[in-house]
Design a protein around this motif. Structure first.
Motif, short mmCIF file in Angstrom:
data_model
loop_
_atom_site.label_atom_id
_atom_site.label_comp_id
_atom_site.label_asym_id
_atom_site.label_seq_id
_atom_site.Cartn_x
_atom_site.Cartn_y
_atom_site.Cartn_z
N CYS A 193 0.84 -1.20 0.00
CA CYS A 193 0.00 0.00 0.00
C CYS A 193 0.88 1.26 0.00
O CYS A 193 1.75 1.41 0.86
CB CYS A 193 -0.90 0.00 1.23
SG CYS A 193 -1.93 1.48 1.32
N THR A 251 1.50 -1.28 4.25
CA THR A 251 1.22 -2.67 4.63
C THR A 251 0.98 -3.49 3.36
O THR A 251 0.87 -2.95 2.26
CB THR A 251 -0.03 -2.76 5.54
OG1 THR A 251 -1.16 -2.28 4.81
CG2 THR A 251 0.15 -1.96 6.81
N LEU A 309 -0.04 4.15 0.80
CA LEU A 309 -0.48 5.05 1.86
C LEU A 309 0.07 4.63 3.22
O LEU A 309 0.55 5.46 3.99
CB LEU A 309 -2.02 5.09 1.93
CG LEU A 309 -2.71 5.50 0.63
CD1 LEU A 309 -4.21 5.34 0.76
CD2 LEU A 309 -2.36 6.94 0.27
N CYS A 310 -0.01 3.33 3.55
CA CYS A 310 0.41 2.89 4.89
C CYS A 310 1.48 1.81 4.85
O CYS A 310 1.92 1.33 5.89
CB CYS A 310 -0.81 2.41 5.67
SG CYS A 310 -1.53 0.91 5.00
N ASN A 361 -5.02 -2.13 6.19
CA ASN A 361 -5.81 -1.05 6.79
C ASN A 361 -7.00 -0.65 5.92
O ASN A 361 -7.52 0.47 6.07
CB ASN A 361 -4.91 0.17 7.05
CG ASN A 361 -3.92 -0.10 8.16
OD1 ASN A 361 -4.27 -0.69 9.19
ND2 ASN A 361 -2.68 0.30 7.96
N CYS A 369 -5.48 -3.23 1.24
CA CYS A 369 -4.36 -3.40 2.19
C CYS A 369 -4.90 -3.78 3.57
O CYS A 369 -6.10 -3.84 3.79
CB CYS A 369 -3.52 -2.12 2.26
SG CYS A 369 -4.19 -0.87 3.37
N HIS A 415 -7.31 0.20 2.84
CA HIS A 415 -7.21 1.12 1.69
C HIS A 415 -7.44 0.30 0.43
O HIS A 415 -6.82 -0.74 0.24
CB HIS A 415 -5.82 1.78 1.63
CG HIS A 415 -5.54 2.68 2.81
ND1 HIS A 415 -4.44 2.50 3.63
CD2 HIS A 415 -6.21 3.74 3.29
CE1 HIS A 415 -4.45 3.44 4.57
NE2 HIS A 415 -5.53 4.20 4.40
ZN LIG Z 1 -2.98 1.08 3.35
#
Ligand SMILES: [Zn+2]
Length: 284
Positions: free
Chosen positions: A21, A26, A23-24, A39, A37, A41
């Motif tokens: 991901c 993971t 963004l995060c 989280n 992902c 996303h």
């Molecule tokens: Zn993410």
């Protein structure tokens, strides 16, 4: 024939482990629409079979017309000696990432020769990536940011970086320990006839040095290999106007100079390239 969106979904479902991901950071797994992902996303595959990983829209200077001219030049065989050399270096099975793929012709023509199992091309230009989805070989195409790659650690055998910017730390992160970076930069005589024709009075614009790029490369690799690939390309008559539109060299040219060149286009062009090969095991 399988629709682009279904082909794209199938690729990311089967190859979800290649991604992470943006963004995060993971890991991702396949979902009905694309990737998701840890989280939650979500990244949904578009109708064209692509994924969009940027967190914001980016405007680039490369427009449809320039990509189309580049495509016609690459497909006319202008870079065939380079592609042949790259094909010899890329393992016939494995994972391949083309960084800054543009409209996708380099990766597509390479895959024609190597038959890669899993190949991804990405670019920051949405326009380029959409055009890339027209290519016949089964590569996966996405829009992503070089400085924050949406790919997992140690997944790729080869990173290909042709005429495009680099982020060496990100390349080292996503390459397998035995993986390789193949970077192609222009040599001093690359397109020299075009430089001279575009800027007859401006000697500084006629010259080009790759020294800063090569120096930067050497700062990241304990040792590396380099190889010059230089030849003259006879431009097919129907492609001679495309040469004028295919590169950023064209951006500063006086309109009257360009109009003159259109009447009397170049018939031969020098292709002078430097291929840099860095093994990931030698990354500093
Ligand atoms: Zn993410």
């Amino acid at each position: 024939m399988e629709k682009k969106i279904d082909r794209g979904k199938r690729f990311v479902y089967e190859q979800a482990q290649l991604f992470r991901c943006p963004l995060c950071h993971t890991s991702m797994k396949g979902s009905a629409a694309g990737l998701i992902c840890e989280n939650q996303h979500r990244f949904d595959v578009s109708k064209k079979g692509t994924l969009f990983f940027l967190t914001h829209q980016v405007k680039t200077d490369y427009d449809h017309e320039m990509f189309a001219a580049r495509r016609r030049m690459i497909q006319s065989g202008m870079y065939q000696p380079l592609l042949k050399r790259l094909a010899a270096l890329v393992p016939s099975a494995g994972t391949l990432l083309d960084v800054g793929c543009g409209e996708g012709s380099f990766l597509d023509l390479l895959l024609e020769q190597t038959g890669q199992q899993a190949a991804i091309g990405f670019d920051i230009s949405k326009e380029g990536v959409y055009m890339a989805t027209e290519q016949p070989q089964p590569a996966f195409w996405c829009v992503a940011d070089l400085t924050n790659l949406p790919f997992a650690d140690k997944r790729f055998d080869t990173v290909l970086n042709i005429f495009s910017p680099s982020n060496y730390r990100e390349f080292a992160r996503i390459l397998k320990p035995a993986g390789q970076l193949l970077k192609v930069v222009p040599g001093p005589r690359y397109l020299q006839e075009l430089r001279q024709a575009f800027y007859p009075e401006d000697v500084t614009k006629q010259q080009y040095s790759n020294a800063p790029v090569v120096t930067k490369f050497t700062e990241f690799y304990r040792h590396f290999e380099s190889e010059e690939i230089t030849y003259q390309f006879e431009i097919p008559a129907e492609r001679r106007l495309d040469l004028l539109e295919m590169s950023p060299l064209e951006w500063g040219v006086k309109p009257e100079r360009k109009a003159e060149l259109k009447k009397q286009p170049l018939s031969k062009i020098t292709v002078d390239l430097l291929l840099l090969k860095g093994e990931n095991s030698a990354f500093l």
